[in-house]
Design an enzyme around this catalytic site. Structure first.
Site, short mmCIF file in Angstrom:
data_model
loop_
_atom_site.label_atom_id
_atom_site.label_comp_id
_atom_site.label_asym_id
_atom_site.label_seq_id
_atom_site.Cartn_x
_atom_site.Cartn_y
_atom_site.Cartn_z
N GLU A 27 52.35 44.83 47.98
CA GLU A 27 51.84 46.18 48.20
C GLU A 27 52.93 47.04 48.82
O GLU A 27 53.77 46.56 49.59
CB GLU A 27 50.62 46.14 49.14
CG GLU A 27 50.04 47.52 49.42
CD GLU A 27 48.76 47.49 50.23
OE1 GLU A 27 48.15 48.56 50.43
OE2 GLU A 27 48.35 46.39 50.67
N ASN A 72 45.27 49.11 49.98
CA ASN A 72 44.86 50.43 50.44
C ASN A 72 45.80 51.53 49.96
O ASN A 72 45.38 52.67 49.74
CB ASN A 72 44.76 50.45 51.96
CG ASN A 72 43.66 49.56 52.49
OD1 ASN A 72 42.84 49.05 51.72
ND2 ASN A 72 43.64 49.34 53.79
N ASN A 172 40.45 49.45 44.59
CA ASN A 172 40.62 48.51 45.69
C ASN A 172 39.67 48.83 46.83
O ASN A 172 39.65 49.97 47.31
CB ASN A 172 42.06 48.57 46.22
CG ASN A 172 42.26 47.71 47.46
OD1 ASN A 172 42.36 46.49 47.37
ND2 ASN A 172 42.33 48.34 48.63
N GLU A 173 38.86 47.87 47.25
CA GLU A 173 38.03 47.95 48.45
C GLU A 173 37.33 49.31 48.60
O GLU A 173 37.38 49.93 49.67
CB GLU A 173 38.88 47.64 49.69
CG GLU A 173 39.38 46.22 49.73
CD GLU A 173 40.11 45.85 51.02
OE1 GLU A 173 40.28 46.74 51.88
OE2 GLU A 173 40.51 44.69 51.16
N TYR A 244 39.88 37.27 54.54
CA TYR A 244 40.90 36.97 55.54
C TYR A 244 40.29 36.07 56.61
O TYR A 244 39.16 36.30 57.05
CB TYR A 244 41.46 38.25 56.15
CG TYR A 244 42.31 39.03 55.15
CD1 TYR A 244 43.57 38.58 54.79
CD2 TYR A 244 41.82 40.19 54.55
CE1 TYR A 244 44.34 39.26 53.87
CE2 TYR A 244 42.59 40.88 53.62
CZ TYR A 244 43.85 40.42 53.29
OH TYR A 244 44.61 41.09 52.36
N GLU A 294 42.73 38.98 47.22
CA GLU A 294 43.36 39.06 48.54
C GLU A 294 42.78 37.96 49.40
O GLU A 294 41.56 37.89 49.56
CB GLU A 294 43.12 40.41 49.22
CG GLU A 294 43.95 41.57 48.70
CD GLU A 294 43.79 42.83 49.55
OE1 GLU A 294 43.62 42.71 50.78
OE2 GLU A 294 43.82 43.92 48.96
N GLN A 352 50.24 38.62 51.69
CA GLN A 352 51.02 39.08 50.55
C GLN A 352 52.17 38.11 50.31
O GLN A 352 52.11 36.99 50.83
CB GLN A 352 51.53 40.48 50.80
CG GLN A 352 50.41 41.53 50.91
CD GLN A 352 50.93 42.95 51.10
OE1 GLN A 352 52.05 43.30 50.79
NE2 GLN A 352 50.07 43.78 51.66
#
Length: 503
Positions: A27, A72, A172-173, A244, A294, A352
């Site tokens: 990212e 993001n 994304n999200e 996460y 992710e 990442q």
């Protein structure tokens, strides 16, 4: 000594393992790109500005697919800013992470990097500030041979042949309040449906992933997945998951923290059920697959200046988690869980790749080294070939965080083409060695090819610039094979892989 037994049978498969579960993520954030994979002027940099030391470690790590450019960052990104002559690319503020984006690295640079690294690209389109029109233009720029405005622009930029990118993430999200242009499930689902529709009209053979909830504890979780898939079911192939692993969600003690592995297992099972409920509503045989695009351990740098620094810096140090041996065990256990869901989990991206919560760490202008979590990923990618077999496990259990969890976390993969099998095994017990037996029925008499264990006496041990190999795999010395049965002694708090072939 704790005793555990595993039985797997060639005639009882889960599914062929999709190698794209061994993906990572790059990212435009912190030093992931600038100072990570791309650093012109670095002593190891090539003519493209790609760091050679990071490239070598990437190839050793063994990712198969890499997601780009966010994250993001994606929801405010104009892809056109990152193509064409570098001296004409605009310098802009990135509102997602509070930094300056120079746009010296973009779509074509990433594709060059992918080709050298020998990885498949997983591209994402901005469904925050943008929509279907910009997505179809990017797709035409990347994949159409020529003769149209956007494809000819790519050729003008020096790329005669199309990039032929197949895997695309639709935003994304989008349920996150931190996201630029947060959307409701209905707002996002409609945008994703129309974007997918025009992308498929533009190019054949695409694989498209819709956004799931940002994470399992979101208030929107579950209802979001159902409504989004209800709107996009006919247009998409995947629903994404993000996970996460954080100690604040479980507690500081090891066994509590280790239940994040079991919660991941629950998460995958739940989203699979939601996707199948949408299919059942339609009486459809289509099955939506899952993309865990992710995932990682991330809690030490989940606050304050680690997330954003004042003054709009360029490529600041953001969420540069320093991983210890305990974190490597969590990552190893998560990989086993992912492989055991081979029937529905078809892609995954460790977030990442470098510096930003990455298995690879660098010093700008200096060396690069392997973090502790590098090793279970590299060994899983190296030996994770073939078909995952169903396992029957007998082992002790413990209670923590609302879970009754097994001390042994294990997976078996068999490759019929080579006759090779791999057994991955995590002993979660803190003090007891494990007497481990694995019976591989229907595979014939076995012989050991390789055996590795990842173990360290200090759970807080880290790898750094001065001691880059403090935590690393070692040859497993307490293993034997008799016919179809493998026997080994697993150290407490150890992650292991045993590779056998037909004798």
């Amino acid at each position: 000594m704790l005793k555990s037994r595993l039985v797997a049978d060639r005639d009882f498969p889960v599914a062929p393992l999709d190698r794209r579960v061994f993906g990572t993520f790059v990212e435009h954030m912190g030093r992931s790109v600038y100072g990570g994979i791309y650093e012109p002027g670095h002593p190891t940099a090539d003519e493209n500005g790609f760091r050679g030391d990071v490239m070598e470690l990437t190839k050793e790590l063994g990712p198969t697919i890499v997601r780009y450019p966010g994250g993001n960052f994606l929801s405010g990104y104009n892809w056109e800013d990152g193509v064409g002559p570098k001296d004409k690319r605009p310098v802009k503020k990135d509102l997602a992470w509070g930094e300056i984006e120079t746009n010296q690295f973009g779509t074509n640079e990433f594709m060059n990097w992918c080709k050298i690294a020998d990885v498949e690209p997983m591209f994402a389109v901005n469904l925050g500030t943008r929509g279907p029109d910009e997505a179809r233009n990017l797709l035409e720029y990347c994949n159409h041979p020529g003769g149209t405005y956007w494809s000819d622009l790519r050729r003008e930029h020096g790329y005669e042949e199309p990039h032929d990118i197949k895997f695309w993430c639709l935003g994304n999200e989008m349920d996150g309040p931190w996201q630029i242009c947060q959307k409701t499930a209905y707002e996002y689902g409609r945008a994703a449906k129309e974007t997918a529709k025009v992308m498929r009209w533009d190019c054949d053979g695409l694989e498209l992933a819709a956004c799931g909830s940002s994470f399992r504890d979101m208030p929107t979780y579950g209802a979001w997945e159902y409504e989004v898939l209800d709107l996009t079911f006919d247009q998409v192939d995947y629903i994404s998951l993000h996970q996460y692993f954080r100690k604040e969600d479980t507690g500081d003690d090891w066994l509590s923290f280790s239940t994040t592995i079991d919660k991941l297992d629950n998460f995958i099972t739940e989203v699979t059920s939601i996707a199948d409920a949408v299919a059942a509503k339609r009486r459809s045989k289509k099955r939506i697959m899952l993309s865990l695009d992710e995932w990682n351990v991330w809690y030490k740098t989940h606050h304050g200046e680690h997330l954003r620094r004042p003054g709009w810096p360029t490529a600041p140090k953001l969420i540069e988690e320093v991983y210890n041996f305990e974190d490597a065990l969590i990552v190893g256990g998560a990989l086993i869980t992912m492989m055991n869901h081979a029937d529905r989990l078809k892609a995954g991206c460790l977030a990442q790749l470098v510096n930003v919560i990455g298995p690879i760490m660098t010093e700008t202008g200096g060396p690069a080294w392997r973090q502790t979590i590098f090793h279970p990923f590299a060994l899983s990618s190296r030996f994770g070939h073939g078909t995952v077999l169903r396992t029957q496990v007998e082992t002790g259990t413990f209670e923590a965080c609302g879970e009754t969890a097994p001390y042994l976390v294990a997976c078996v993969i068999y490759d019929a083409e080579t006759g090779q099998s791999a057994i991955f095994a995590l002993n979660r017990h803190e003090t007891e060695e494990m007497e481990f037996e694995a019976v591989l029925k229907g595979l014939g008499n076995r012989e050991i090819i390789e055996a590795h264990e990842l173990h360290h006496a200090d759970m807080e041990a880290i790898n750094d610039k001065d001691t880059p190999d403090r935590v690393q795999p070692a040859a497993h010395s307490h293993v034997s094979v008799d016919g179809e049965a493998l026997k080994a002694t697993l150290k407490p708090l150890s992650w292991n892989v045993f590779v056998t072939r037909t004798a």
